[in-house]
Design a protein around this motif. Sequence first.
Motif, mmCIF file in Angstrom:
data_model
loop_
_atom_site.group_PDB
_atom_site.id
_atom_site.type_symbol
_atom_site.label_atom_id
_atom_site.label_comp_id
_atom_site.label_asym_id
_atom_site.label_seq_id
_atom_site.Cartn_x
_atom_site.Cartn_y
_atom_site.Cartn_z
ATOM 1 N N UNK A 1 0.817 -1.224 0.000
ATOM 2 C CA UNK A 1 0.000 0.000 0.000
ATOM 3 C C UNK A 1 0.851 1.275 0.000
ATOM 4 N N UNK A 2 2.174 1.120 0.038
ATOM 5 C CA UNK A 2 3.037 2.306 -0.088
ATOM 6 C C UNK A 2 3.020 2.841 -1.517
ATOM 7 N N UNK A 3 2.651 1.959 -2.464
ATOM 8 C CA UNK A 3 2.658 2.356 -3.873
ATOM 9 C C UNK A 3 4.027 2.275 -4.517
ATOM 10 N N UNK A 4 5.038 1.839 -3.752
ATOM 11 C CA UNK A 4 6.409 1.800 -4.274
ATOM 12 C C UNK A 4 6.759 0.480 -4.943
ATOM 13 N N UNK A 5 5.945 -0.552 -4.713
ATOM 14 C CA UNK A 5 6.255 -1.872 -5.264
ATOM 15 C C UNK A 5 5.593 -1.993 -6.631
ATOM 16 N N UNK A 6 6.402 -2.192 -7.664
ATOM 17 C CA UNK A 6 5.881 -2.210 -9.029
ATOM 18 C C UNK A 6 5.967 -3.580 -9.683
#
Length: 336
Positions: free
Chosen positions: A220-225
Amino acid sequence: MNSIQKTQLGSQGLVVPPMGLGCMGMTRINGADIYGQASEAESIATIHRSLELGGNFLDTADLYGPLENERLVAKATRGNRHAYVIATKFGYEIDDQEQLTWGFNGQPAYVKKAAERSLKNLGTDYIDLYYLHRLDPATPIEETVGAMAELVQEGKVRYIGLSEVSAATIRKAHGVHPLTAVQTEYSLFEREVEAGGILDTLRELGIGLVAYSPLGRGFLSGDIRNPDDFAPDDFRRMIPRFQGEQFYKNLELVEAIKSLAAEKSVTPSQLAIAWALAKGSLPIPGTKRVRYVEQNLAAADIQLSAADLNRLESIVPLGTSTGARYDEANMMGIDK
């Protein structure tokens, strides 16, 4: 120290900030970096910065290392122990050679042994909040909690809690000695505590909910792609949530959450933490970096309206499958 608003966790008198600092990622477990490589110096700086901002509630466990995490917390809090609220956990059996057996042990004699070891490793003569990490299916919960209650009577433990237990187990335990908190994974991606009636039980009995992994283990950090963003020994590679087609389904949900975060001029992590706070839990996001602990604590100031909560929960409605939160073997350790 920053005057962050303090709150009561549960109804037994423990006063804490609105969120804690999860310390697990600051050390290895069984030789593996759980969430990437950690620096002891930066980990300790993170604990100190958290305290400066009013975040004095630390969450560790004897499992982490094993034992090394508690020793790191001892280094960070040395000379200033009174300023911190320290929670630790026992129950994953650790032998006299400091090796994990990977069994669960809630036998009264082991409760005492584990507590003495944690007190020594933490460099303290009391533990603020002592949890059973996982239920020992071979030992009645009443016996385990009875031994924990004796630690309270001896002044070695101030408050007690359980982790990853069912509503039925909570009721049995609470009947022996009042529980202050139950810890479980809880986030926009993991809401079994609501679906399974555990949250209702906690509210009825006046027990606090401590939410670990409120960022969905970083999703949910949005950093994992990409699943290949993880180091080879990062344990998230073993979790179904981060595998195959499920990974990309979850990524779509994260993109929608990121859009709402951008509208509110906050990070996706802050929005996820604010949601967990608004739901009445005490989140303990884990980090080993100063900049993230600063961001996380700032989420305590975010006010979400009922409409905001509805929008978030319409992105990930209760019952949405985001993938199992552990592999099959570790799911077996969760009391249902």
